[in-house]
Design an enzyme around this catalytic site. Structure first.
Site, PDB file in Angstrom:
ATOM      1  N   HIS A  18       0.842  -1.209   0.000  1.00  0.00           N
ATOM      2  CA  HIS A  18       0.000   0.000   0.000  1.00  0.00           C
ATOM      3  C   HIS A  18       0.875   1.256   0.000  1.00  0.00           C
ATOM      4  O   HIS A  18       0.621   2.201  -0.758  1.00  0.00           O
ATOM      5  CB  HIS A  18      -0.910   0.034   1.234  1.00  0.00           C
ATOM      6  CG  HIS A  18      -1.998  -0.998   1.242  1.00  0.00           C
ATOM      7  ND1 HIS A  18      -2.275  -1.788   2.329  1.00  0.00           N
ATOM      8  CD2 HIS A  18      -2.901  -1.362   0.291  1.00  0.00           C
ATOM      9  CE1 HIS A  18      -3.289  -2.585   2.060  1.00  0.00           C
ATOM     10  NE2 HIS A  18      -3.683  -2.358   0.819  1.00  0.00           N
ATOM     11  N   LYS A  42     -17.860  -5.623   7.644  1.00  0.00           N
ATOM     12  CA  LYS A  42     -16.644  -6.445   7.683  1.00  0.00           C
ATOM     13  C   LYS A  42     -16.128  -6.556   9.103  1.00  0.00           C
ATOM     14  O   LYS A  42     -16.177  -5.596   9.859  1.00  0.00           O
ATOM     15  CB  LYS A  42     -15.555  -5.779   6.842  1.00  0.00           C
ATOM     16  CG  LYS A  42     -15.480  -6.265   5.426  1.00  0.00           C
ATOM     17  CD  LYS A  42     -14.178  -5.807   4.801  1.00  0.00           C
ATOM     18  CE  LYS A  42     -14.122  -6.105   3.330  1.00  0.00           C
ATOM     19  NZ  LYS A  42     -12.925  -5.527   2.703  1.00  0.00           N
ATOM     20  N   ARG A  91      -1.295  -6.109  -8.141  1.00  0.00           N
ATOM     21  CA  ARG A  91      -0.139  -6.962  -7.868  1.00  0.00           C
ATOM     22  C   ARG A  91       0.015  -7.971  -8.992  1.00  0.00           C
ATOM     23  O   ARG A  91       0.929  -7.932  -9.772  1.00  0.00           O
ATOM     24  CB  ARG A  91      -0.310  -7.678  -6.526  1.00  0.00           C
ATOM     25  CG  ARG A  91      -0.206  -6.754  -5.327  1.00  0.00           C
ATOM     26  CD  ARG A  91      -0.803  -7.385  -4.119  1.00  0.00           C
ATOM     27  NE  ARG A  91      -2.203  -7.752  -4.362  1.00  0.00           N
ATOM     28  CZ  ARG A  91      -3.027  -8.221  -3.462  1.00  0.00           C
ATOM     29  NH1 ARG A  91      -2.602  -8.441  -2.250  1.00  0.00           N
ATOM     30  NH2 ARG A  91      -4.267  -8.487  -3.766  1.00  0.00           N
ATOM     31  N   SER A 129      -3.256  -7.608   2.751  1.00  0.00           N
ATOM     32  CA  SER A 129      -3.662  -7.378   4.144  1.00  0.00           C
ATOM     33  C   SER A 129      -4.092  -8.690   4.783  1.00  0.00           C
ATOM     34  O   SER A 129      -3.818  -8.941   5.961  1.00  0.00           O
ATOM     35  CB  SER A 129      -4.809  -6.371   4.205  1.00  0.00           C
ATOM     36  OG  SER A 129      -4.351  -5.103   3.826  1.00  0.00           O
TER      37      SER A 129
HETATM   38  O1  PNS Z   1      -8.762  -2.784   0.034  1.00  0.00           O
HETATM   39  P1  PNS Z   1     -10.043  -3.289  -0.509  1.00  0.00           P
HETATM   40  O2  PNS Z   1     -10.781  -4.113   0.521  1.00  0.00           O
HETATM   41  O3  PNS Z   1      -9.865  -4.023  -1.805  1.00  0.00           O
HETATM   42  O4  PNS Z   1     -10.949  -1.982  -0.793  1.00  0.00           O
HETATM   43  C1  PNS Z   1     -12.195  -2.131  -1.372  1.00  0.00           C
HETATM   44  C2  PNS Z   1     -12.987  -0.803  -1.350  1.00  0.00           C
HETATM   45  C3  PNS Z   1     -13.211  -0.338   0.079  1.00  0.00           C
HETATM   46  C4  PNS Z   1     -12.224   0.255  -2.111  1.00  0.00           C
HETATM   47  C5  PNS Z   1     -14.340  -1.121  -2.068  1.00  0.00           C
HETATM   48  O5  PNS Z   1     -14.944  -2.198  -1.433  1.00  0.00           O
HETATM   49  C6  PNS Z   1     -15.269   0.064  -2.112  1.00  0.00           C
HETATM   50  O6  PNS Z   1     -15.092   0.961  -2.891  1.00  0.00           O
HETATM   51  N1  PNS Z   1     -16.303   0.027  -1.265  1.00  0.00           N
HETATM   52  C7  PNS Z   1     -17.291   1.075  -1.203  1.00  0.00           C
HETATM   53  C8  PNS Z   1     -18.616   0.630  -1.801  1.00  0.00           C
HETATM   54  C9  PNS Z   1     -18.691   0.915  -3.290  1.00  0.00           C
HETATM   55  O7  PNS Z   1     -18.446   2.010  -3.746  1.00  0.00           O
HETATM   56  N2  PNS Z   1     -19.025  -0.119  -4.087  1.00  0.00           N
HETATM   57  C10 PNS Z   1     -19.208   0.020  -5.525  1.00  0.00           C
HETATM   58  C11 PNS Z   1     -17.912  -0.195  -6.280  1.00  0.00           C
HETATM   59  S1  PNS Z   1     -17.634  -1.917  -6.513  1.00  0.00           S
END
Ligand code: PNS
Length: 165
Positions: A18, A42, A91, A129
């Site tokens: 990150h 979560k 990645r 993570s």
């Molecule tokens: O680090 P991560 O868990 O891959 O992050 C995921 C995250 C938080 C960026 C994603 O789940 C997110 O954008 N959540 C907010 C809900 C949303 O906007 N969903 C629609 C897009 S798929």
């Protein structure tokens, strides 16, 4: 025109991968907001406040980077801060399918905000993570996997007395 990007994620915990993406994005945009998703459904190891503070300390050397948090749709948050782009790290090819889907949904919701993908350093390509969480909760040495500032937060969260949370 000043270019602002949002780098969203769960960051539970923030990893060296990150931080690598943050440093790359910081060199491309005038301002970067690292946005911690406060997704209450979560089960997290670190609280949102711990994740925010851990990132804040990890990016203290980067003057154009600030840390924020969001709830609800990412694209709404990105629009509310006038972002021109959303940054996501890649990645391996295994990341691609989910990232592609997310980028397409976000574009459908708002076509003015671009998703930009940045590749992490090769040596961090195995890091996630969830792997760090597993190593930390099972008592392994995670100190080479996360920024130095994150170590005490993880140590505290994985102390036996705190693990039942
Ligand atoms: O680090 P991560 O868990 O891959 O992050 C995921 C995250 C938080 C960026 C994603 O789940 C997110 O954008 N959540 C907010 C809900 C949303 O906007 N969903 C629609 C897009 S798929």
């Amino acid at each position: 025109m000043s270019r602002l990007a949002v780098y969203p994620g769960s960051f539970d915990p923030p990893t060296l991968g990150h931080l690598d993406v943050i440093e790359r994005a910081a060199s491309l945009f005038d301002k970067l907001i690292v946005a911690v998703g406060r997704n209450s459904s979560k089960k997290n190891l670190l609280t949102a406040d711990q994740r925010i503070e851990a990132i804040r300390e990890s990016v203290a050397h980067l003057p154009h980077v600030v840390v924020g948090a969001f709830e609800g749709l990412l694209i709404d948050y990105a629009r509310s801060v006038d972002a021109t782009a959303i940054v996501r790290g890649l990645r391996a090819t295994s990341d691609f399918e989910y990232e592609f889907q997310m980028a397409m949904v976000n574009r459908r919701l708002n076509s003015e905000i671009e998703t930009v993908f940045l590749m992490t350093k090769w040596e961090y390509s195995y890091l996630s993570s969830s792997i760090v969480r597993e190593v930390a909760t099972l008592g392994g040495d995670f100190s080479q996997m996360v920024p130095e500032a994150v170590v005490p937060f993880l140590r505290e969260a994985t102390q036996p007395a705190n693990q039942a949370r």
